[in-house]
Design an enzyme around this catalytic site. Structure first.
Site, PDB file in Angstrom:
ATOM      1  N   GLU A  16       4.983  -5.579   8.555  1.00  0.00           N
ATOM      2  CA  GLU A  16       3.897  -4.709   9.314  1.00  0.00           C
ATOM      3  C   GLU A  16       3.746  -5.663  10.239  1.00  0.00           C
ATOM      4  OE1 GLU A  16       2.906  -1.561   5.467  1.00  0.00           O
ATOM      5  OE2 GLU A  16       1.764  -2.311   6.005  1.00  0.00           O
ATOM      6  N   ILE A 101      -1.345   0.288   9.935  1.00  0.00           N
ATOM      7  CA  ILE A 101      -0.499   1.393   9.236  1.00  0.00           C
ATOM      8  C   ILE A 101      -0.170   1.152   8.093  1.00  0.00           C
ATOM      9  CG2 ILE A 101       0.581  -0.562   9.851  1.00  0.00           C
ATOM     10  CD1 ILE A 101       3.623   0.223  10.544  1.00  0.00           C
ATOM     11  N   CYS A 102       0.579   1.380   6.930  1.00  0.00           N
ATOM     12  CA  CYS A 102       0.578   1.811   5.418  1.00  0.00           C
ATOM     13  C   CYS A 102      -0.616   2.036   4.969  1.00  0.00           C
ATOM     14  CB  CYS A 102       1.102   0.239   4.809  1.00  0.00           C
ATOM     15  SG  CYS A 102       1.889   0.902   3.896  1.00  0.00           S
ATOM     16  N   ALA A 103      -1.211   1.312   3.782  1.00  0.00           N
ATOM     17  CA  ALA A 103      -3.252   0.971   3.246  1.00  0.00           C
ATOM     18  C   ALA A 103      -3.999   1.342   4.566  1.00  0.00           C
ATOM     19  CB  ALA A 103      -2.736   0.275   2.642  1.00  0.00           C
ATOM     20  N   SER A 148       0.651   4.615  11.059  1.00  0.00           N
ATOM     21  CA  SER A 148       2.136   4.528  10.834  1.00  0.00           C
ATOM     22  C   SER A 148       2.126   4.691   9.572  1.00  0.00           C
ATOM     23  CB  SER A 148       3.249   3.599  11.570  1.00  0.00           C
ATOM     24  OG  SER A 148       4.113   3.538  11.466  1.00  0.00           O
TER      25      SER A 148
END
Length: 182
Positions: A16, A101-103, A148
Site C-alpha cells: 500500500e 487504505i486498508c485499516a 480504499s
C-alpha cells in the site's frame, strides 16, 4: 507541483505504501515519505524502507494530500501519534485531501473526520467505522476523503489519487507505462 505526505510507522503495509509512492512520483507529484521514528521503518512483512525525513521535520509543511497506508500495527501507531492527528486536522481545515487504505481509515475515524462520510476499508475493520456510510467499493471518494480496501486495491487507489491531483489525462499517461486494469 502537488505535494503529498506519506507517514510511515513500524508495521505499515508495504504494498500500500510503496505502490502509492511509486505511482504518484511517476505522475510528477512531490511525495515526502516521513518516518514516525528515526531510521529505517520496517513494514509488516519485514521489508525496510528509509523515509525521506522524520515526521517532526515536515509536520509544519503545507501538503495538498496525506496518504495513510494500512497494516494493522502501523495503523495503530498512526492512530496513537498526536502529530498525525494534528496534521490530519490541519489539512482537513485547509481543504486538503485526506486519504487512507486498508485499516488506516480507522485513523481518520478516531480523529473525527468520517462522520456520515461514504468510505471503505479492509473488511476486518468495518465494525470500527459504524459512523460512516460504509461501502464495499474498491476505492471510494467522498469530497476530499478517499479510501480504499487492501493491498489488492493499492494500484487502483494510487491511480485515483493521480487523477484527483493531476487530472485524468496524467493518470492515463502513467497507466500507459504500468498497464493497470482500471
Amino acid at each position: 507541483m502537488k505535494k503529498v505526505l506519506v507517514p510511515l510507522a513500524p508495521g505499515f503495509e508495504e504494498i500500500e505504501a510503496v505502490t502509492v509512492i511509486d505511482i504518484l512520483r511517476r505522475a510528477g507529484v512531490e511525495v515526502t515519505v516521513a518516518g514516525t521514528v528515526p531510521g529505517e521503518i520496517e513494514g509488516r512483512n519485514e521489508i525496510k524502507v528509509t523515509p525521506d525525513a522524520l515526521l517532526d521535520d515536515v509536520a509544519t509543511r503545507r501538503f495538498d494530500m496525506i496518504v495513510l497506508p494500512g497494516g494493522s500495527a502501523g495503523t495503530e501507531q498512526l492512530k496513537k501519534d498526536p502529530r498525525v492527528k494534528q496534521i490530519l486536522l490541519e489539512l482537513a481545515a485547509q481543504g486538503g485531501y485526506i486519504t487512507a487504505i486498508c485499516a488506516a481509515p480507522t485513523v481518520l475515524s478516531a480523529v473525527g473526520l468520517l462522520q456520515g462520510k461514504k468510505v471503505t476499508s479492509h473488511p476486518s475493520v468495518q465494525g470500527d467505522l459504524s459512523e460512516t456510510n460504509y461501502s464495499e467499493d474498491r476505492v471510494v471518494v467522498d469530497g476530499r476523503i478517499v479510501t480504499s480496501r487492501s493491498p489488492g486495491t493499492a494500484l487502483e487507489f494510487a491511480m485515483k489519487l493521480v487523477e484527483i491531483l493531476e487530472g485524468r489525462s496524467k493518470m492515463e499517461e502513467v497507466n500507459r507505462g504500468v498497464l493497470a486494469r482500471l
